[in-house]
Design an enzyme around this catalytic site. Structure first.
Site, PDB file in Angstrom:
ATOM      1  CG  ASP A 128     -29.041  42.841 -10.148  1.00 23.71           C
ATOM      2  OD1 ASP A 128     -29.101  42.088 -11.263  1.00 23.71           O
ATOM      3  OD2 ASP A 128     -29.741  42.741  -9.040  1.00 23.71           O
ATOM      4  CD  GLU A 170     -30.901  43.822 -14.744  1.00 27.81           C
ATOM      5  OE1 GLU A 170     -31.499  42.825 -15.432  1.00 27.81           O
ATOM      6  OE2 GLU A 170     -30.500  43.768 -13.476  1.00 27.81           O
ATOM      7  CG  ASP A 178     -32.283  37.609 -15.293  1.00 28.32           C
ATOM      8  OD1 ASP A 178     -32.188  37.027 -14.419  1.00 28.32           O
ATOM      9  OD2 ASP A 178     -31.911  38.822 -15.488  1.00 28.32           O
TER      10      ASP A 178
HETATM   11  O1  TEU Z   1     -32.912  41.298 -13.060  1.00 24.97           O
HETATM   12  C1  TEU Z   1     -33.746  42.512 -13.124  1.00 24.97           C
HETATM   13  C2  TEU Z   1     -34.830  42.156 -13.077  1.00 24.97           C
HETATM   14  O2  TEU Z   1     -35.860  42.959 -13.197  1.00 24.97           O
HETATM   15  C3  TEU Z   1     -35.515  40.667 -13.448  1.00 24.97           C
HETATM   16  O3  TEU Z   1     -36.346  40.361 -12.302  1.00 24.97           O
HETATM   17  C4  TEU Z   1     -36.191  40.700 -14.652  1.00 24.97           C
HETATM   18  O4  TEU Z   1     -37.169  41.265 -14.689  1.00 24.97           O
HETATM   19  C5  TEU Z   1     -36.559  39.222 -14.893  1.00 24.97           C
HETATM   20  O5  TEU Z   1     -35.831  38.186 -14.373  1.00 24.97           O
HETATM   21  C6  TEU Z   1     -36.520  39.245 -16.394  1.00 24.97           C
HETATM   22  O6  TEU Z   1     -36.591  37.935 -16.858  1.00 24.97           O
HETATM   23  C7  TEU Z   1     -31.482  41.404 -12.195  1.00 24.97           C
HETATM   24  C8  TEU Z   1     -30.947  40.031 -12.223  1.00 24.97           C
HETATM   25  O7  TEU Z   1     -30.326  39.834 -13.556  1.00 24.97           O
HETATM   26  C9  TEU Z   1     -31.673  38.827 -11.806  1.00 24.97           C
HETATM   27  O8  TEU Z   1     -31.264  37.590 -12.201  1.00 24.97           O
HETATM   28  C10 TEU Z   1     -32.222  39.054 -10.421  1.00 24.97           C
HETATM   29  O9  TEU Z   1     -32.918  38.033 -10.089  1.00 24.97           O
HETATM   30  C11 TEU Z   1     -32.763  40.342 -10.109  1.00 24.97           C
HETATM   31  O10 TEU Z   1     -31.823  41.375 -10.828  1.00 24.97           O
HETATM   32  C12 TEU Z   1     -32.565  40.949  -8.691  1.00 24.97           C
HETATM   33  O11 TEU Z   1     -31.364  40.903  -8.195  1.00 24.97           O
END
Ligand code: TEU
Ligand code: CA
Length: 541
Positions: free
Chosen positions: A197, A239, A314
């Protein structure tokens, strides 16, 4: 060759996959009960979104204990059984690793906030107030300042996401060692690797307002590799929202011993107005979209590796976002499957994508579960946006779109639960469900199955060179893959209109390899393409 180079990965969002005990929340025994389904689909690994203990401020991406399973999802025995039963079916479990931050309820943070001299104080990022306010103007992804004041010790802590997700201080060697120990605990259980993540944030320099790609990022990853991954046959995918092809090579060049691959989001962000947020949407320029996808195919062809995806937990559903989720739902879902699965890299399927699940439509903010959408709604309502425009953009981009329960069959609650689901099942489940899809040879599901088998049996799909054709065509995406004297042509009409295609390809053409219109022949020199038609053929001399 590594096992993940011809693999297809399936993402399970556990809350929404399968409930086994009627509490309305998907769980690990539920996943186990669906392993035969995933085996039949043909996937090699499951990326499992977080199942760790968590107060669920961000649905499990706020972890309070990395070595415990949330009771909603089951027990550690269930988890061990999942790893074993998946292995029996040739499926590996890739765990979500969320180590940019923890929950504020994690024991490390509970200790850290107690006093300035606590041995865990430096596990997090604490700063004195500046002029009676936060240390600087950094903002959190889920709204507001990235700094939260803590009365107890009169300092601020950093949180790049919600205030219940304090950022770990990776400059502290003890933090890094604790993370490596935890990773080895999971690796020793025989998992298939990690999805990491927001890993590009761990090298942050908050005082300089640098978040992604900090100067020590790659040193940390090499150290992490040495301490945990080295000598193990596992895959890792980072990610990385802010990655360039150059940086992606730093992560994924095997010689550098960091990660197997990263998720890049450049194609995903083409519907955002420049320098604004995911909520400030614009039309996608199709020619630019092809250019971006092509750039990544070309740039990473030698010293690196691509991940391939349209969807995750997401993101909105691909068929609603880029395709047509009503009249041409089946055709367009197959088209996007074909376009992606014929590219070079490791494809990911997000649960429900293989049956063409669609976005969710809401009318009121009370229907929303996701913290990101709720905070944005409240913040922008105060700034003067209207309810209508905010609900519209949540329907287009909100994260709940991906999180509605998996649609297994046409029984009550789509076979997801016998109770009340934590997020409502989509009303279209009677028509769109696994049971209706699995046994029908011309279903979206069977196109995915076929594409997975193509990758398994054709080195060209795994290793072939990629070349974009007709770069300026406003609605056709066409490319070639070539390997050891063999060439395949992929042509897709990404529009709801009939397209008369003329090209200068003079080759004769072999058998049709995949088609979403049941075509038996195809002439690339001149042809009529139906709405959302996609076809793959071999080019002969
Ligand atoms: O997502 C990374 C992130 O930057 C998200 O906030 C993203 O910008 C947004 O959701 C895009 O629609 C990761 C995970 O995949 C997400 O589910 C988590 O909420 C986030 O990190 C925090 O851990
Ligand atoms: Ca349950």
């Amino acid at each position: 060759m590594k096992w993940w180079q011809n693999a297809v990965i399936y993402q399970v969002y556990p809350r929404s996959f399968q409930d086994s005990n009627g509490d309305g929340i998907g769980d690990i025994p539920g996943i186990i009960s669906r392993l035969d389904y995933l085996k039949y689909l043909g996937v090699d690994a499951i990326w499992l979104s977080p199942v760790y203990d968590s107060p669920n401020d961000d649905n499990g991406y706020d972890i309070s204990d990395y070595q415990a399973i949330h009771p909603d999802f089951g027990t550690m025995e269930d988890m061990d059984r999942l790893i074993d039963e998946a292995a029996e079916r040739g499926i590996r479990i890739v765990m979500d690793l969320v180590v940019n931050h923890t929950s504020d309820e994690h024991q490390w943070f509970v200790e850290s906030r107690k006093s300035k001299t606590n041995e865990y104080r430096d596990f997090y990022i604490w700063r004195d107030p500046v002029d009676g306010g936060p240390p600087n103007d950094m903002e959190a992804a889920f709204g507001g300042s990235a700094w939260e004041y803590d009365e107890e010790t009169e300092q601020y802590y950093l949180h790049l996401f919600s205030k219940k997700q304090p950022d770990l201080n990776w400059e502290n060697e003890n933090v890094r060692q604790s993370v490596y120990d935890m990773m080895n605990y999971w690796l020793d259980k025989g998992i298939g690797g990690f999805r990491m993540d927001v890993i590009d944030l761990i090298g942050k320099l908050p005082d300089e307002k640098i978040t992604s790609n900090g100067p020590k990022l790659h040193d940390y990853l090499q150290e992490l590799h040495e301490a945990t991954l080295k000598g193990r046959d596992v895959m890792t995918v980072g990610e990385t929202w802010g990655v360039t092809p150059e940086a992606a090579k730093l992560y994924s060049d095997p010689e550098r011993h960091e990660l197997s691959m990263v998720f890049q989001f450049e194609h995903i962000q083409l519907d955002e107005k420049s320098n604004q947020s995911k909520w400030d949407i614009k039309e996608i320029d199709f020619v630019e979209w092809k250019e971006v996808l092509t750039k990544w195919q070309i740039e990473l062809k030698d010293n690196g590796w691509n991940s391939l995806f349209w969807n995750n937990h997401d993101l909105p559903r691909v068929v609603s976002r880029y395709g047509n989720d009503s009249e041409y739902r089946v055709e367009s879902a197959k088209l996007f499957a074909i376009l992606l699965h014929l590219m070079k890299g490791t494809p990911y399927i997000f649960q429900g994508e293989e049956i063409g699940m669609t976005n969710r439509t809401i009318e009121s903010i009370d229907e929303v579960d996701d913290i990101e959408s709720i905070n944005m709604y409240n913040e922008r309502l105060d700034e003067g946006y209207t309810h209508e425009e905010l609900i519209h953009v949540i329907n287009v981009k909100g994260r709940d779109n991906a999180r509605t329960p998996m649609q297994w069959d046409d029984s009550d609650q789509a076979g997801f639960t016998t109770g009340t689901p934590w997020l409502p099942v989509q009303p279209n489940y009677k028509e769109i469900n696994v049971e209706a899809s699995r046994d029908s040879s011309d279903s979206i599901f069977n196109t995915y199955r076929q594409l997975i088998q193509l990758r398994k049996h054709n080195p060209l799909v795994v290793w072939g060179d990629y070349e974009l054709l007709l770069p300026d065509h406003p609605s056709v995406y066409a490319y070639k893959r070539s390997y050891k004297g063999k060439t395949w042509l992929i042509v897709a009409n990404v529009s709801g209109k009939v397209e008369h295609l003329v090209s200068n390809i003079t080759n004769s053409v072999g058998d049709v390899i995949v088609s979403n219109y049941d075509k038996e022949s195809f002439d690339p020199k001149q042809s009529v393409l139906q709405p959302y038609e996609a076809i793959v053929v071999e080019l002969l001399d």
